[in-house]
Structure formats: C-alpha cells, structure tokens
Design a protein around this motif. Structure first.
Motif, PDB file in Angstrom:
ATOM      1  N   ILE A  12       0.871  -1.185   0.000  1.00 34.38           N
ATOM      2  CA  ILE A  12       0.000   0.000   0.000  1.00 34.38           C
ATOM      3  C   ILE A  12       0.895   1.219   0.000  1.00 34.38           C
ATOM      4  O   ILE A  12       1.764   1.363   0.872  1.00 34.38           O
ATOM      5  N   ILE A  13       0.696   2.076  -0.972  1.00 32.92           N
ATOM      6  CA  ILE A  13       1.560   3.249  -1.118  1.00 32.92           C
ATOM      7  C   ILE A  13       0.766   4.490  -0.739  1.00 32.92           C
ATOM      8  O   ILE A  13      -0.157   4.903  -1.438  1.00 32.92           O
ATOM      9  N   GLY A  14       1.115   5.061   0.399  1.00 33.25           N
ATOM     10  CA  GLY A  14       0.408   6.201   0.956  1.00 33.25           C
ATOM     11  C   GLY A  14      -0.171   5.848   2.308  1.00 33.25           C
ATOM     12  O   GLY A  14      -1.007   4.949   2.424  1.00 33.25           O
ATOM     13  N   VAL A  33       0.931  -7.263   4.783  1.00 32.37           N
ATOM     14  CA  VAL A  33       0.754  -5.901   4.288  1.00 32.37           C
ATOM     15  C   VAL A  33       1.955  -5.032   4.653  1.00 32.37           C
ATOM     16  O   VAL A  33       2.383  -4.994   5.816  1.00 32.37           O
ATOM     17  N   GLN A  34       2.463  -4.353   3.640  1.00 32.74           N
ATOM     18  CA  GLN A  34       3.486  -3.332   3.853  1.00 32.74           C
ATOM     19  C   GLN A  34       2.937  -2.000   3.351  1.00 32.74           C
ATOM     20  O   GLN A  34       2.379  -1.929   2.250  1.00 32.74           O
ATOM     21  N   VAL A  35       3.092  -0.954   4.164  1.00 38.15           N
ATOM     22  CA  VAL A  35       2.646   0.389   3.809  1.00 38.15           C
ATOM     23  C   VAL A  35       3.877   1.263   3.604  1.00 38.15           C
ATOM     24  O   VAL A  35       4.791   1.259   4.446  1.00 38.15           O
ATOM     25  N   PHE A  36       3.890   2.015   2.518  1.00 40.70           N
ATOM     26  CA  PHE A  36       5.029   2.884   2.196  1.00 40.70           C
ATOM     27  C   PHE A  36       4.544   4.332   2.103  1.00 40.70           C
ATOM     28  O   PHE A  36       3.484   4.607   1.534  1.00 40.70           O
ATOM     29  N   ARG A 135       9.646   7.528   4.594  1.00 42.55           N
ATOM     30  CA  ARG A 135      10.727   8.067   3.761  1.00 42.55           C
ATOM     31  C   ARG A 135      10.958   7.199   2.511  1.00 42.55           C
ATOM     32  O   ARG A 135      12.087   7.026   2.059  1.00 42.55           O
ATOM     33  N   HIS A 136       9.876   6.702   1.954  1.00 44.56           N
ATOM     34  CA  HIS A 136       9.913   5.941   0.709  1.00 44.56           C
ATOM     35  C   HIS A 136       9.021   6.660  -0.313  1.00 44.56           C
ATOM     36  O   HIS A 136       7.805   6.659  -0.185  1.00 44.56           O
ATOM     37  N   ARG A 137       9.655   7.276  -1.290  1.00 44.42           N
ATOM     38  CA  ARG A 137       8.882   7.936  -2.354  1.00 44.42           C
ATOM     39  C   ARG A 137       8.728   6.972  -3.528  1.00 44.42           C
ATOM     40  O   ARG A 137       9.712   6.498  -4.089  1.00 44.42           O
ATOM     41  N   PHE A 138       7.471   6.721  -3.870  1.00 39.36           N
ATOM     42  CA  PHE A 138       7.180   5.838  -4.996  1.00 39.36           C
ATOM     43  C   PHE A 138       7.500   6.562  -6.297  1.00 39.36           C
ATOM     44  O   PHE A 138       7.072   7.697  -6.512  1.00 39.36           O
ATOM     45  N   THR A 139       8.254   5.897  -7.190  1.00 38.81           N
ATOM     46  CA  THR A 139       8.663   6.531  -8.441  1.00 38.81           C
ATOM     47  C   THR A 139       8.152   5.806  -9.671  1.00 38.81           C
ATOM     48  O   THR A 139       8.442   6.215 -10.790  1.00 38.81           O
ATOM     49  N   ALA A 161      -0.355  -7.832  -4.917  1.00 44.76           N
ATOM     50  CA  ALA A 161      -1.315  -6.779  -5.278  1.00 44.76           C
ATOM     51  C   ALA A 161      -0.855  -5.477  -4.636  1.00 44.76           C
ATOM     52  O   ALA A 161      -0.117  -5.490  -3.636  1.00 44.76           O
ATOM     53  N   THR A 162      -1.290  -4.364  -5.199  1.00 39.76           N
ATOM     54  CA  THR A 162      -0.885  -3.041  -4.704  1.00 39.76           C
ATOM     55  C   THR A 162      -2.096  -2.120  -4.665  1.00 39.76           C
ATOM     56  O   THR A 162      -2.940  -2.166  -5.565  1.00 39.76           O
ATOM     57  N   ILE A 163      -2.173  -1.300  -3.620  1.00 34.27           N
ATOM     58  CA  ILE A 163      -3.179  -0.238  -3.564  1.00 34.27           C
ATOM     59  C   ILE A 163      -2.449   1.094  -3.482  1.00 34.27           C
ATOM     60  O   ILE A 163      -1.604   1.299  -2.608  1.00 34.27           O
ATOM     61  N   LEU A 164      -2.783   1.991  -4.398  1.00 34.40           N
ATOM     62  CA  LEU A 164      -2.212   3.328  -4.413  1.00 34.40           C
ATOM     63  C   LEU A 164      -3.155   4.278  -3.685  1.00 34.40           C
ATOM     64  O   LEU A 164      -4.336   4.382  -4.047  1.00 34.40           O
TER      65      LEU A 164
END
Length: 407
Positions: A12-14, A33-36, A135-139, A161-164
């Motif tokens: 999960i990004i955000g 689950v990992q959240v970034f 401190r992980h910016r998705f690029t 799977a990924t959730i933005l």
C-alpha cells in the motif's frame, strides 16, 4: 493444485486514512501488508484536519449525503453504501473514540483531535502485523516491480497486489504533492483546487485593511444553489465552508468565462422590508455608514462592500435590496497547494468497479487520488474510507480469482 501463496503480499503506497484503512482490512484477512509513505511519519493530513476538530463524517440521511458528491455520485455510491457513515462511526468507536453528532449534523470523536484515534489505530495495525516504511517515495514501476527512492538510494518491492493511496495535489508539505501523476499520464484528469478560497474583484487594498475580519452568517447564492455561513477575509481573498460548498461550480465558471458573480445576502434573517423599516427609523442627519451600523449592526467590511455595490446617493430602498442580493465578482481561485482538497486525478474510465486499474491488473487506487470532489463536512474523509474499503475488498476478490485461475 493451488500454487498461490497462503498469505498473499499486498503493498500500500500512501499512509493517509485510505491507505491505513485498506491495510487494516487486508491484514485482518491474513494478507502480509506493507505500507510505504514518502514522509517521515504517517497520517499528517489527518492530524492537521484534527486541529480544528476531526470531522469524520456526517449524520444526514444517506440519500441526501450522496448528493454531496455531485457528478461522481454514481461512481462512489456503491462504495459508500457498502461502508456508510454509520460504519465509519462504529469503526472509530471500536478504537475507543466515542463520537457525537453536532448541531450541524457533522460527526466528531469526543476527543475532537485526530491524535488519540491515530495512536489507537497504529497500535491495531501493529498487532495485525502491518509493516510501515516511511521516507519511501514511490517513483513508478519496472514491469511489475514497485520502485522507491529512499535516503539509502533506490529500492524495489514485489507484491501480489498493490493499492495506491497517495492523495491529491494540495498541502504538499503534509505529503500529497500529486507528483505521481507524472508517471500515470493518459489516466488522469488535470488537478484543480477544491474547497478553496477565491479571489474577489474588489479594491486592491480591501483585503489588506480587513484581513482577518469575518462576515458572519451570510447567505450565498450561485445559480440555483444556496449556502449560508461565515466568510473570512484573508490576504488573498475569501474563505469559508459556505464558499467551499460552491467551489466546483464557481471554479468551472471562472475557468470557462474568467469570472463568476457570487450573490451575498448580508442579513439572511431579515427581509428586505424589515431592513428598509430599520433604515427609515434612523435619523436623516445620520451618515449612511452610521445608519447601517446602528440599524443593522453592519460591520466595516460589509458597509464598504455595500458602498461599492450601490450609487453614491443610494436610497434606503436601494440599500435594502442590495443588502439582500449584493453581487460579488470572483476572478480567480486560491493556489492549488493551499486548497483543502483537489479535483482531478485517476479518471473513472481507467479503473473497473473494484477500483483496479484497467491497464495494470493487480494495481488498485483509492482515496483522493481518484477524480472526485466533495465539500467539507465529513464527506471527504468518508469518501476516502469508503473507496479504501472497496479497493481492499477488490484486492481480496482479485487475489481469490487469480488463485482459482492458477489452480
């Protein structure tokens, strides 16, 4: 034979409300689950919202509630009905945050602030095994691999799977800068300010002289829509929830025609006839300013606005009529980054009914990244939670169908 992992991994990004809520749902269902998040800590915009009282949702009837989402209603309605305001209130109370409904119908935790809720929430996520990486910016992607910039350099992550949930494009200092749109071109609508301040066409020094003044409980009309509330004069123009509720229509008119004329009712509790009687009851030798102040308790900025909107020798009748329908031209919006929220983002036609991106199977989107807008009053947070609920359940369904296909 089913070769799918027993505990599928989800990235999960955000780490705002939408991301954390999706993480809670998925981890409770056995996902790893990992959240970034690009910021040093999570939930920054949520904490900022809680400084003036954390407005979680609204208690009005659901059918009326849904109208607040305007043209996005049909898109969001299934998600909101699946996770409605009552469910959000119950969820908060499950974290020990007893809620109440104010006189306006807005729902708040009794603590008012966001910090007690966030602490309890993070504790629950920890207990459910959610890992949070700041401190992980998705690029972007390299095929199906997620790429991040960190202080230690670039790193990559693979997930089933990924959730933005990276937010819109306002309040960048709190984490939502909209830069993700740079690598998702062709799938987004342009960002635009929502729930924002507006720039009136008034004398250049008006805001300087009246900055901080409040036009109390005025009526606002634009087209067929009417609202009522306080307006605050800032160094840039006007702000206030009653104005925010009209922001989409005002913004669209300014964008297409260069200006929008807002109509103010400076004394909505009085009729034009009542105002006229009060003005006529004053001594004729009084100045116009004194008559307005004594008869109607009209403050200095209101008197000045009225002066600019009427002839120099305006009659009491003209004053009364203008007080009830004072035209105020607006010629611009406040800066995008200063808006409470933004319109624009991932378009409806680029995701399916589960909020999965059509161009990227296994990639889901929720929250303010999506192209919808709503007024303040609890509708923004509700939209974030409800779409996160839909996306998380979409992930579960997609993983299950993928597993069945492999089997």
């Amino acid at each position: 034979m089913n070769t799918a992992p027993l505990s599928p991994s989800v990235a999960i990004i955000g780490a705002g409300p939408a991301g954390l809520f999706a993480a809670e749902i998925l981890s409770a269902r056995g996902c790893k689950v990992q959240v970034f998040d690009r910021m040093p800590s999570v939930g920054r915009k949520l904490l900022m919202a809680g400084r003036s009282g954390l407005n979680l949702t609204h208690s009005e009837p659901l059918d009326r509630f849904l109208t607040r989402y305007g043209k996005a209603r049909k898109w969001l309605e299934p998600a909101i009905r699946a996770f409605p305001p009552s469910a959000l209130t119950e969820w908060a109370e499950g974290l020990g945050q007893i809620c109440f409904s104010g006189s306006s119908g807005r729902v708040f935790p009794t603590a008012m602030k966001a910090s007690p809720l966030l602490r309890a929430w993070l504790q629950r996520l920890t207990e459910q095994g959610v890992q949070i990486h700041t401190r992980h910016r998705f690029t972007g992607w390299n095929d199906t691999t997620l790429l991040f910039e960190t202080a230690a350099g670039q790193t990559s992550v693979r997930a089933d799977a990924t959730i933005l949930t990276m937010g819109g494009a306002s309040w960048s200092r709190l984490g939502s800068d909209g830069r993700w749109a740079d690598f998702m071109t062709g799938e987004t609508a342009p960002f635009a300010p929502a729930n924002c301040g507006f720039l009136p066409d008034w004398p250049a020094d008006f805001a300087t002289r009246h900055e901080g003044s409040v036009l109390h409980s005025v009526g606002l009309t634009f087209g067929t829509r009417q609202t009522r509330g306080d307006l605050t004069i800032t160094s840039r123009g006007l702000e206030g929830s009653a104005l925010y509720a009209l922001s989409a229509d005002l913004r669209n008119r300014i964008t297409t025609e260069g200006r929008a004329v807002l109509t103010l009712d400076l004394r909505p509790t009085l009729s034009a006839e009542d105002i006229l009687k009060r003005l006529l009851s004053q001594r004729e030798r009084e100045s116009q300013s004194n008559r307005l102040r004594k008869a109607l308790s009209l403050d200095s900025p209101s008197r000045e606005l009225l002066k600019h909107a009427t002839p120099k020798d305006a009659t009491p009748l003209q004053l009364a009529q203008t007080l009830k329908a004072l035209p105020l031209p607006l010629i611009g919006m406040d800066a995008l980054d200063r808006a409470i929220s933004t319109a624009g983002g991932i378009r409806q036609d680029t995701v399916d009914e589960r909020f999965m991106m059509k161009s990227r199977p296994g990639i889901f989107v929720a929250g303010e990244m999506l192209d919808w807008e709503a007024p303040t009053g609890g509708y923004l947070l509700q939209g974030c939670f409800s779409t996160a609920y839909a996306a998380a359940n979409g992930v579960l369904g997609w993983l299950e169908s993928s597993s069945s296909a492999i089997a």
